[in-house]
Write a protein that holds these residues in place. Structure first.
Motif, PDB file in Angstrom:
ATOM      1  N   PRO A  85      39.111  29.067  39.704  1.00  0.00           N
ATOM      2  CA  PRO A  85      39.638  29.433  38.379  1.00  0.00           C
ATOM      3  C   PRO A  85      38.641  30.254  37.559  1.00  0.00           C
ATOM      4  CG  PRO A  85      39.847  27.058  38.752  1.00  0.00           C
ATOM      5  CD  PRO A  85      39.100  27.608  39.925  1.00  0.00           C
ATOM      6  N   SER A  86      37.356  30.099  37.855  1.00  0.00           N
ATOM      7  CA  SER A  86      36.325  30.846  37.115  1.00  0.00           C
ATOM      8  C   SER A  86      36.380  32.348  37.403  1.00  0.00           C
ATOM      9  CB  SER A  86      34.934  30.307  37.476  1.00  0.00           C
ATOM     10  OG  SER A  86      34.818  30.147  38.878  1.00  0.00           O
ATOM     11  N   ALA A  87      37.153  32.750  38.422  1.00  0.00           N
ATOM     12  CA  ALA A  87      37.276  34.182  38.758  1.00  0.00           C
ATOM     13  C   ALA A  87      38.334  34.891  37.905  1.00  0.00           C
ATOM     14  CB  ALA A  87      37.616  34.338  40.242  1.00  0.00           C
ATOM     15  N   VAL A  88      39.122  34.114  37.166  1.00  0.00           N
ATOM     16  CA  VAL A  88      40.259  34.711  36.446  1.00  0.00           C
ATOM     17  C   VAL A  88      39.797  35.581  35.283  1.00  0.00           C
ATOM     18  CG1 VAL A  88      42.257  34.183  34.979  1.00  0.00           C
ATOM     19  CG2 VAL A  88      41.881  32.876  37.073  1.00  0.00           C
ATOM     20  N   ASP A  93      40.597  43.502  31.213  1.00  0.00           N
ATOM     21  CA  ASP A  93      39.217  43.016  31.359  1.00  0.00           C
ATOM     22  C   ASP A  93      38.531  43.741  32.524  1.00  0.00           C
ATOM     23  OD1 ASP A  93      39.641  41.245  29.281  1.00  0.00           O
ATOM     24  OD2 ASP A  93      40.110  39.553  30.600  1.00  0.00           O
ATOM     25  N   ASP A  94      37.209  43.711  32.514  1.00  0.00           N
ATOM     26  CA  ASP A  94      36.437  44.416  33.541  1.00  0.00           C
ATOM     27  C   ASP A  94      36.164  43.546  34.772  1.00  0.00           C
ATOM     28  OD1 ASP A  94      36.295  46.691  31.992  1.00  0.00           O
ATOM     29  OD2 ASP A  94      34.349  46.170  31.119  1.00  0.00           O
ATOM     30  N   ILE A  95      36.313  44.136  35.934  1.00  0.00           N
ATOM     31  CA  ILE A  95      35.872  43.526  37.188  1.00  0.00           C
ATOM     32  C   ILE A  95      34.396  43.900  37.353  1.00  0.00           C
ATOM     33  CG2 ILE A  95      36.174  43.497  39.700  1.00  0.00           C
ATOM     34  CD1 ILE A  95      39.050  44.716  39.116  1.00  0.00           C
ATOM     35  N   THR A 159      35.310  37.248  37.931  1.00  0.00           N
ATOM     36  CA  THR A 159      36.123  38.453  37.637  1.00  0.00           C
ATOM     37  C   THR A 159      36.937  38.949  38.842  1.00  0.00           C
ATOM     38  OG1 THR A 159      34.548  40.271  38.159  1.00  0.00           O
ATOM     39  CG2 THR A 159      34.363  39.246  35.966  1.00  0.00           C
ATOM     40  N   PHE A 160      36.904  38.242  39.977  1.00  0.00           N
ATOM     41  CA  PHE A 160      37.619  38.720  41.174  1.00  0.00           C
ATOM     42  C   PHE A 160      39.089  38.268  41.219  1.00  0.00           C
ATOM     43  CE2 PHE A 160      34.608  40.261  44.784  1.00  0.00           C
ATOM     44  CZ  PHE A 160      33.946  41.086  43.897  1.00  0.00           C
ATOM     45  N   ALA A 161      39.574  37.710  40.115  1.00  0.00           N
ATOM     46  CA  ALA A 161      41.001  37.335  40.083  1.00  0.00           C
ATOM     47  C   ALA A 161      41.668  37.853  38.808  1.00  0.00           C
ATOM     48  CB  ALA A 161      41.164  35.820  40.206  1.00  0.00           C
ATOM     49  N   PRO A 162      41.770  39.200  38.672  1.00  0.00           N
ATOM     50  CA  PRO A 162      42.535  39.732  37.546  1.00  0.00           C
ATOM     51  C   PRO A 162      43.996  39.305  37.673  1.00  0.00           C
ATOM     52  CG  PRO A 162      41.207  41.466  38.574  1.00  0.00           C
ATOM     53  CD  PRO A 162      41.192  40.267  39.500  1.00  0.00           C
ATOM     54  N   VAL A 163      44.570  38.800  36.588  1.00  0.00           N
ATOM     55  CA  VAL A 163      45.949  38.322  36.619  1.00  0.00           C
ATOM     56  C   VAL A 163      46.644  38.702  35.318  1.00  0.00           C
ATOM     57  CG1 VAL A 163      45.239  36.019  35.858  1.00  0.00           C
ATOM     58  CG2 VAL A 163      47.381  36.269  37.075  1.00  0.00           C
ATOM     59  N   HIS A 246      46.097  46.277  34.655  1.00  0.00           N
ATOM     60  CA  HIS A 246      45.087  47.332  34.657  1.00  0.00           C
ATOM     61  C   HIS A 246      43.685  46.752  34.417  1.00  0.00           C
ATOM     62  CE1 HIS A 246      42.576  50.331  32.419  1.00  0.00           C
ATOM     63  NE2 HIS A 246      42.783  50.933  33.562  1.00  0.00           N
ATOM     64  N   ASN A 247      42.742  47.154  35.261  1.00  0.00           N
ATOM     65  CA  ASN A 247      41.354  46.723  35.087  1.00  0.00           C
ATOM     66  C   ASN A 247      40.424  47.858  35.491  1.00  0.00           C
ATOM     67  OD1 ASN A 247      43.004  44.143  36.209  1.00  0.00           O
ATOM     68  ND2 ASN A 247      41.561  43.514  34.645  1.00  0.00           N
ATOM     69  N   ARG A 248      39.186  47.739  35.051  1.00  0.00           N
ATOM     70  CA  ARG A 248      38.183  48.732  35.389  1.00  0.00           C
ATOM     71  C   ARG A 248      37.041  48.034  36.122  1.00  0.00           C
ATOM     72  NH1 ARG A 248      34.462  52.125  32.656  1.00  0.00           N
ATOM     73  NH2 ARG A 248      33.993  50.322  31.366  1.00  0.00           N
ATOM     74  N   LEU A 249      36.389  48.752  37.014  1.00  0.00           N
ATOM     75  CA  LEU A 249      35.279  48.171  37.756  1.00  0.00           C
ATOM     76  C   LEU A 249      33.965  48.624  37.096  1.00  0.00           C
ATOM     77  CD1 LEU A 249      35.038  46.465  40.365  1.00  0.00           C
ATOM     78  CD2 LEU A 249      34.502  48.545  41.557  1.00  0.00           C
TER      79      LEU A 249
END
Ligand code: MG
Length: 250
Positions: A85-88, A93-95, A159-163, A246-249
């Motif tokens: 859950p800490s990846a959400v 938000d930024d990856i 940050t590896f779970a953008p939702v 939408h997210n940015r790396l």
């Protein structure tokens, strides 16, 4: 109905998005929708990820052509792994590119949001335990996935779970287009009709293993066309009937 979460004056709320209006709820929406009476303009709202899951279960190799591009046989039964859950993170938000990796990939996926506790439910019962659908980018450190025996590190970075951007509660999941683009260039163009295991088979299967709680997320696998992202890239996952994540790396 479009449902998300937001922060207003330091407090977090679930909310219903209706055009330009955002109506705040007084409790989580899974049992019933209870409005708290406040309505705010969408532009004035700081949105949060639409769910706060106890766990994210993800499915590997659920699209035949993705298994092919990966050089792997299709699994006989759903291949499951967990993202913490800490990846959400939410829409916009930024990856964050981890220092440990030299290859970070996007994976656009349809995600199921559980609405009612599900323990050992049948395929036929699964629908009654689904609250709605959202979009997940199952961000993956591909080099670490190849290096490790299992997926925890490759899939589990913060940050590896953008939702998001919200949960759509009225949606038939059987034949939806799933498109991922990087910097506006189309990379994945699939349809959920190509999934080997249906949303309902997946929910039933996972519930034989672990109890699913309201708000838990199951990401249903990615169509073909996976590939890397680089720092500064803008990634969008669009799913028909839901919207665009939408997210940015960075
Ligand atoms: Mg995936």
């Amino acid at each position: 109905m479009k449902i998300s979460r937001c922060r207003v004056s330091g407090n977090e709320y679930y909310c219903v998005i209706n055009g330009e209006d955002v109506r705040l709820l007084s409790a989580p929406p899974f049992e019933q929708i209870v409005y708290n009476g406040r309505t705010i303009k969408k532009n004035d709202v700081a949105f949060l990820p639409p769910v706060s899951p106890s766990k994210i279960v993800a499915i590997g190799l659920n699209y035949r052509d993705h298994a092919k591009e990966f050089g792997k046989p299709m699994p006989e039964e759903p291949l499951i792994f967990i993202k913490p859950p800490s990846a959400v993170i939410g829409d916009g938000d930024d990856i964050v590119y981890p220092a440990m990796s030299e290859r970070v990939d996007y994976e656009g996926e349809l995600a199921v949001v559980i609405g009612r506790l599900a323990k050992q439910v049948s395929v036929e019962q699964a629908k009654d335990h689904i609250f709605g659908f959202t979009i997940m980018n199952d961000v993956t450190a591909r080099d670490l996935q190849a290096k490790d025996v299992q997926y925890t590190r490759a899939k589990g970075f913060d940050t590896f779970a953008p939702v998001g951007p919200w949960i759509e509660t009225e949606l038939a999941p059987e034949n939806l287009s799933v498109k991922t683009s990087v910097n506006g260039i189309l990379k994945q163009d699939g349809t959920t009709a190509d999934m080997k295991f249906s949303v309902y088979q997946i929910v039933s299967f996972v519930s034989q293993v672990m109890t699913l709680l309201p708000g838990d997320v199951i990401s249903t696998g990615t169509p073909p066309g996976i590939g890397p992202m680089h720092k500064g890239d803008s990634v969008e996952v669009a799913i028909q009937g839901i919207g665009i994540l939408h997210n940015r790396l960075v």
